[in-house]
Design a protein around this motif. Structure first.
Motif, mmCIF file in Angstrom:
data_model
loop_
_atom_site.group_PDB
_atom_site.id
_atom_site.type_symbol
_atom_site.label_atom_id
_atom_site.label_comp_id
_atom_site.label_asym_id
_atom_site.label_seq_id
_atom_site.Cartn_x
_atom_site.Cartn_y
_atom_site.Cartn_z
ATOM 1 N N VAL A 6 0.838 -1.198 0.000
ATOM 2 C CA VAL A 6 0.000 0.000 0.000
ATOM 3 C C VAL A 6 0.870 1.243 0.000
ATOM 4 N N PHE A 7 1.880 1.263 0.864
ATOM 5 C CA PHE A 7 2.752 2.421 0.971
ATOM 6 C C PHE A 7 3.525 2.651 -0.319
ATOM 7 N N LEU A 8 4.153 1.611 -0.849
ATOM 8 C CA LEU A 8 4.973 1.769 -2.038
ATOM 9 C C LEU A 8 4.141 2.205 -3.233
ATOM 10 N N THR A 96 -7.634 -5.496 8.045
ATOM 11 C CA THR A 96 -8.645 -5.425 6.995
ATOM 12 C C THR A 96 -8.265 -4.403 5.928
ATOM 13 N N GLN A 97 -8.861 -4.557 4.765
ATOM 14 C CA GLN A 97 -8.605 -3.630 3.667
ATOM 15 C C GLN A 97 -9.021 -2.212 4.036
ATOM 16 N N SER A 98 -10.123 -2.061 4.741
ATOM 17 C CA SER A 98 -10.573 -0.716 5.108
ATOM 18 C C SER A 98 -9.571 -0.024 6.014
ATOM 19 N N GLU A 99 -8.947 -0.776 6.920
ATOM 20 C CA GLU A 99 -7.942 -0.175 7.794
ATOM 21 C C GLU A 99 -6.668 0.144 7.027
ATOM 22 N N ALA A 102 -7.286 3.377 5.274
ATOM 23 C CA ALA A 102 -7.164 4.490 6.214
ATOM 24 C C ALA A 102 -5.692 4.795 6.496
ATOM 25 N N PHE A 103 -4.878 3.749 6.591
ATOM 26 C CA PHE A 103 -3.448 3.923 6.829
ATOM 27 C C PHE A 103 -2.794 4.670 5.677
ATOM 28 N N GLU A 104 -3.185 4.325 4.456
ATOM 29 C CA GLU A 104 -2.628 5.008 3.284
ATOM 30 C C GLU A 104 -2.940 6.501 3.334
ATOM 31 N N LYS A 105 -4.133 6.851 3.729
ATOM 32 C CA LYS A 105 -4.509 8.267 3.827
ATOM 33 C C LYS A 105 -3.691 8.973 4.907
ATOM 34 N N GLN A 106 -3.453 8.281 6.012
ATOM 35 C CA GLN A 106 -2.647 8.865 7.080
ATOM 36 C C GLN A 106 -1.209 9.096 6.618
ATOM 37 N N LEU A 107 -0.673 8.142 5.858
ATOM 38 C CA LEU A 107 0.695 8.285 5.375
ATOM 39 C C LEU A 107 0.837 9.466 4.432
ATOM 40 N N ILE A 189 -20.248 -10.149 4.672
ATOM 41 C CA ILE A 189 -19.820 -10.743 5.939
ATOM 42 C C ILE A 189 -18.900 -9.759 6.653
ATOM 43 N N PRO A 190 -19.115 -9.483 7.921
ATOM 44 C CA PRO A 190 -18.264 -8.537 8.651
ATOM 45 C C PRO A 190 -16.787 -8.944 8.597
ATOM 46 N N GLN A 191 -15.924 -7.939 8.475
ATOM 47 C CA GLN A 191 -14.482 -8.156 8.437
ATOM 48 C C GLN A 191 -13.833 -7.433 9.620
ATOM 49 N N LEU A 192 -12.959 -8.139 10.328
ATOM 50 C CA LEU A 192 -12.306 -7.570 11.496
ATOM 51 C C LEU A 192 -10.801 -7.799 11.419
ATOM 52 N N SER A 193 -10.039 -6.952 12.119
ATOM 53 C CA SER A 193 -8.585 -7.044 12.137
ATOM 54 C C SER A 193 -8.095 -7.720 13.411
ATOM 55 N N LEU A 194 -7.022 -8.481 13.287
ATOM 56 C CA LEU A 194 -6.389 -9.095 14.447
ATOM 57 C C LEU A 194 -5.316 -8.197 15.056
ATOM 58 N N GLU A 195 -4.892 -7.173 14.326
ATOM 59 C CA GLU A 195 -3.889 -6.255 14.841
ATOM 60 C C GLU A 195 -4.051 -4.902 14.171
ATOM 61 N N ARG A 196 -3.367 -3.913 14.724
ATOM 62 C CA ARG A 196 -3.340 -2.585 14.123
ATOM 63 C C ARG A 196 -1.981 -2.375 13.462
ATOM 64 N N ILE A 197 -1.995 -1.716 12.313
ATOM 65 C CA ILE A 197 -0.743 -1.443 11.626
ATOM 66 C C ILE A 197 0.199 -0.654 12.518
ATOM 67 N N GLU A 198 -0.353 0.300 13.269
ATOM 68 C CA GLU A 198 0.478 1.126 14.151
ATOM 69 C C GLU A 198 1.209 0.279 15.190
ATOM 70 N N ASP A 199 0.532 -0.737 15.717
ATOM 71 C CA ASP A 199 1.169 -1.603 16.714
ATOM 72 C C ASP A 199 2.276 -2.437 16.086
ATOM 73 N N LEU A 200 2.059 -2.879 14.852
ATOM 74 C CA LEU A 200 3.064 -3.675 14.163
ATOM 75 C C LEU A 200 4.321 -2.849 13.915
#
Length: 326
Positions: A6-8, A96-99, A102-107, A189-200
């Motif tokens: 996503v970043f690249l 998740t893709q939605s998160e 959001a990360f791409e927009k923050q970057l 179907i609901p999609q959920l994340s197991l971690e946050r990119i910021e934590d990683l």
């Protein structure tokens, strides 16, 4: 990791580039390395299988090992999985893709999570010889040297681990996890994340900058992913041999690095601890909280097997495991 793509892709102009082509390296390995590989796999828990069910009372988990890289052969896999997975109550991804969106927009507003924003850049922290080697890897991937010099060492190491043909392919990150994202969205179907990119990213930055630079210089050659290595990984993945992927990469890395086995094992152990063990342990806190439903856990295939893998941890937690069709 998908957020790396996503970043690249958000920063680099995409150029027309031939599709990745390579050959599977496994048939050509020496008898000695083959013996070492089999020895490494001997006590490796759950070394095979990209689809497992874990059942406990009224909870059914479908664990799907994924890769983040595109391969047309995955289309048939998703077609086979769809009738079962489309009945799930929820899909859990690493992120998740939605998160990621959001990360791409923050970057776009703040690059500090992945770039050195003050003080010396990497040009000032490594020797001229080491920087020349790193610069060549960056140039092969269409990344300006000035940008690479400002990357945090862990991020540059991950960037150089991506073959040039993938960097410049807009479909490169449409791997199994992306396909399962599409499947979940198709069936609402609901999609959920197991971690946050910021934590990683915070996990990567736990080590002092000097130590990150030392690791980058030591391991840059070992982690350099050629098209042959990519082909090897994808073939082994589609053969459902995720344990073999990890152990083969370790043996290849040791051979390519030129490091002593002791130093290499120290570097590799830190890599495994960060990217596999700690993340698996964190994910398990979420997974064990899933109750009385059918859920899909779609994570990198390398997270399934091994002593600290999700499958072994679920079995230790009292779940009944059964390999399923993939």
């Amino acid at each position: 990791m998908r957020f790396l793509f996503v970043f690249l892709f958000s920063l680099l102009p995409l150029a027309v580039h031939a599709a990745c082509e390579g050959r599977d390296l496994r048939p050509d390995i020496s008898a000695e390395m083959q013996e070492e590989l089999q020895l490494a796999l001997k006590d490796f828990s759950f070394p095979e299988g990209n689809h497992w069910t874990a059942t406990k009372d009224d909870t059914i988990l479908h664990l799907i090992g994924t890769v983040h890289t595109n391969d047309p052969r995955m289309d048939a896999v998703v077609e086979r999985l769809a009738p079962t997975l489309s009945q799930a109550d929820a899909f859990y991804f690493e992120v998740t893709q939605s998160e990621m969106d959001a990360f791409e927009k923050q970057l776009a507003q703040d690059l500090s999570p992945v770039l050195i924003t003050s003080g010396p850049t990497l040009i000032d922290m490594v020797s001229e010889e080491d920087w020349a080697a790193l610069s060549k890897g960056l140039a092969d991937r269409g990344i300006p040297g000035w940008m690479g010099a400002k990357m945090r060492p862990w991020f540059l190491s991950m960037t150089l681990g991506i073959p040039p043909c993938m960097i410049q392919d807009p479909e490169a990150n449409h791997g199994m996890d992306a396909r399962l994202t599409d499947l979940a969205a198709e069936h609402d179907i609901p999609q959920l994340s197991l971690e946050r990119i910021e934590d990683l990213m915070a996990m990567f930055d736990e080590f002092p900058m000097e130590q990150q630079v030392q690791s980058l210089v030591r391991m840059a050659d070992a982690f350099e992913s050629s098209e042959d290595q990519l082909a090897t990984m994808l073939n082994a993945y589609l053969e459902e041999k995720h344990g073999e992927i990890i152990q083969f990469a370790r043996l290849q890395g040791l051979e390519a690095s030129g490091l002593s086995e002791e130093i290499f094992d120290e570097e590799w152990g830190g890599f495994e601890q960060q990217l596999l063990v700690e993340r698996n342990n964190n994910w398990m806190q979420h997974i064990l909280g899933i109750q009385d439903q059918m859920a899909v856990i779609a994570v990198g295939a390398g997270h399934l097997g091994g002593e600290h893998g999700l499958l072994n941890q679920l079995e230790q937690a009292g779940y009944t495991l059964e390999r399923a069709a993939f």
